[in-house]
Design a protein around this motif. Structure first.
Motif, PDB file in Angstrom:
ATOM      1  N   PHE A   1       5.592  10.657   2.991  1.00  0.00           N
ATOM      2  CA  PHE A   1       4.143  10.606   2.842  1.00  0.00           C
ATOM      3  C   PHE A   1       3.682   9.145   2.883  1.00  0.00           C
ATOM      4  CE2 PHE A   1       0.417  10.258  -0.012  1.00  0.00           C
ATOM      5  CZ  PHE A   1      -0.470  11.042   0.707  1.00  0.00           C
ATOM      6  N   ALA A   2       2.645   8.858   3.694  1.00  0.00           N
ATOM      7  CA  ALA A   2       2.119   7.497   3.787  1.00  0.00           C
ATOM      8  C   ALA A   2       0.740   7.363   3.172  1.00  0.00           C
ATOM      9  CB  ALA A   2       2.062   7.049   5.249  1.00  0.00           C
ATOM     10  N   GLY A   3      -0.066   8.422   3.211  1.00  0.00           N
ATOM     11  CA  GLY A   3      -1.395   8.331   2.633  1.00  0.00           C
ATOM     12  C   GLY A   3      -2.366   9.314   3.229  1.00  0.00           C
ATOM     13  N   LYS A   4      -3.622   9.114   2.857  1.00  0.00           N
ATOM     14  CA  LYS A   4      -4.712   9.972   3.319  1.00  0.00           C
ATOM     15  C   LYS A   4      -5.623   9.152   4.222  1.00  0.00           C
ATOM     16  CE  LYS A   4      -4.848  12.362  -1.109  1.00  0.00           C
ATOM     17  NZ  LYS A   4      -5.685  12.630  -2.270  1.00  0.00           N
TER      18      LYS A   4
ATOM     19  N   LEU B   1      -3.566  14.144   5.881  1.00  0.00           N
ATOM     20  CA  LEU B   1      -2.380  13.657   5.178  1.00  0.00           C
ATOM     21  C   LEU B   1      -1.385  13.204   6.241  1.00  0.00           C
ATOM     22  CD1 LEU B   1      -2.042  16.539   2.573  1.00  0.00           C
ATOM     23  CD2 LEU B   1      -3.254  14.365   2.323  1.00  0.00           C
TER      24      LEU B   1
ATOM     25  N   PHE C   1       0.832  -1.195   0.000  1.00  0.00           N
ATOM     26  CA  PHE C   1       0.000   0.000   0.000  1.00  0.00           C
ATOM     27  C   PHE C   1       0.874   1.256   0.000  1.00  0.00           C
ATOM     28  CE2 PHE C   1      -2.569   3.267   2.138  1.00  0.00           C
ATOM     29  CZ  PHE C   1      -3.611   3.329   1.233  1.00  0.00           C
ATOM     30  N   GLN C   2       1.981   1.226   0.731  1.00  0.00           N
ATOM     31  CA  GLN C   2       2.869   2.386   0.779  1.00  0.00           C
ATOM     32  C   GLN C   2       3.431   2.708  -0.607  1.00  0.00           C
ATOM     33  OE1 GLN C   2       2.981  -0.079   3.062  1.00  0.00           O
ATOM     34  NE2 GLN C   2       2.251   1.042   4.840  1.00  0.00           N
TER      35      GLN C   2
ATOM     36  N   GLN D   1       0.716   4.352  -2.642  1.00  0.00           N
ATOM     37  CA  GLN D   1       0.575   5.758  -2.252  1.00  0.00           C
ATOM     38  C   GLN D   1       1.720   6.599  -2.815  1.00  0.00           C
ATOM     39  OE1 GLN D   1      -1.819   7.436  -0.494  1.00  0.00           O
ATOM     40  NE2 GLN D   1      -3.066   5.608  -0.597  1.00  0.00           N
TER      41      GLN D   1
ATOM     42  N   GLU E   1       1.278   8.203  -6.172  1.00  0.00           N
ATOM     43  CA  GLU E   1       0.489   9.433  -6.195  1.00  0.00           C
ATOM     44  C   GLU E   1       1.376  10.668  -6.072  1.00  0.00           C
ATOM     45  OE1 GLU E   1      -2.597  11.122  -3.085  1.00  0.00           O
ATOM     46  OE2 GLU E   1      -3.442   9.433  -4.187  1.00  0.00           O
ATOM     47  N   THR E   2       2.442  10.552  -5.322  1.00  0.00           N
ATOM     48  CA  THR E   2       3.332  11.694  -5.126  1.00  0.00           C
ATOM     49  C   THR E   2       4.497  11.703  -6.111  1.00  0.00           C
ATOM     50  OG1 THR E   2       4.666  10.492  -3.504  1.00  0.00           O
ATOM     51  CG2 THR E   2       2.792  11.767  -2.660  1.00  0.00           C
TER      52      THR E   2
END
Length: 173
Positions: A163-166, A151, A25-26, A29, A32-33
């Protein structure tokens, strides 16, 4: 386009794969960045419609038999999420050893309940913990009033915040 059917509605999940072929999952994510470019796969686990025929009222084992036929010759990034039978405790132990998230248990004759979770399907998760820090939030949309999602991040290599996610559910005012 390369499946041996004219049209289908599939239920599945897009996952990012780590170097050992495990879903991450990381890493998803991070796409996305723009941080990482992990390989993606679409794991397909249910067939909801074939052509004009809706299949949600058929038992799971019938839908999956047909799904397996359709995906037999499929190429990457499509992957058939095969059935695994056995003692759930032993399966969960193996999943935990591999560092995976968990398993989904479904009754073979269950129907597909559109728009809601079925009581005949259960998620067995391996417990994994991680501490996160809140780094910001997204603006509210729709019925949200104060913020859309938090965030969150974690301390990565060299103490750099990653960043890990929302997180957008589970809040009450």
């Amino acid at each position: 386009a390369e499946l041996p059917v004219s049209a289908v509605a599939l239920d599945g999940e897009i996952v990012a794969l780590d170097a050992e072929g495990r879903s991450s999952f990381q890493m998803l994510q991070a796409l996305e960045t723009g941080e990482e470019r992990a390989p993606l796969a679409f794991y397909v686990f249910d067939l909801l419609q074939e052509g004009d025929e809706k299949l949600v009222d058929r038992p799971l084992h019938e839908r999956r038999e047909r799904l397996e036929e359709i995906l037999r010759e499929a190429e990457e990034p499509l992957r058939y999420s095969a059935e695994i039978r056995g003692d759930p405790r032993k399966l969960l132990d193996k999943v935990r050893e591999r560092g995976l998230e968990g398993i989904i248990g479904k009754e073979r004759d269950s129907l597909y309940e559109v728009g809601r979770g079925s009581r005949r399907w259960i998620k067995l998760k391996c417990v994994a913990e991680q501490e996160f820090v809140i780094g910001g939030y997204t603006p509210p949309e729709g019925t949200r009033k104060h913020f859309g999602a938090l965030l969150v991040g974690y301390s990565g290599k060299e103490k750099q915040l990653r960043f890990a996610g929302k997180v957008g559910t589970g809040f009450s005012v």
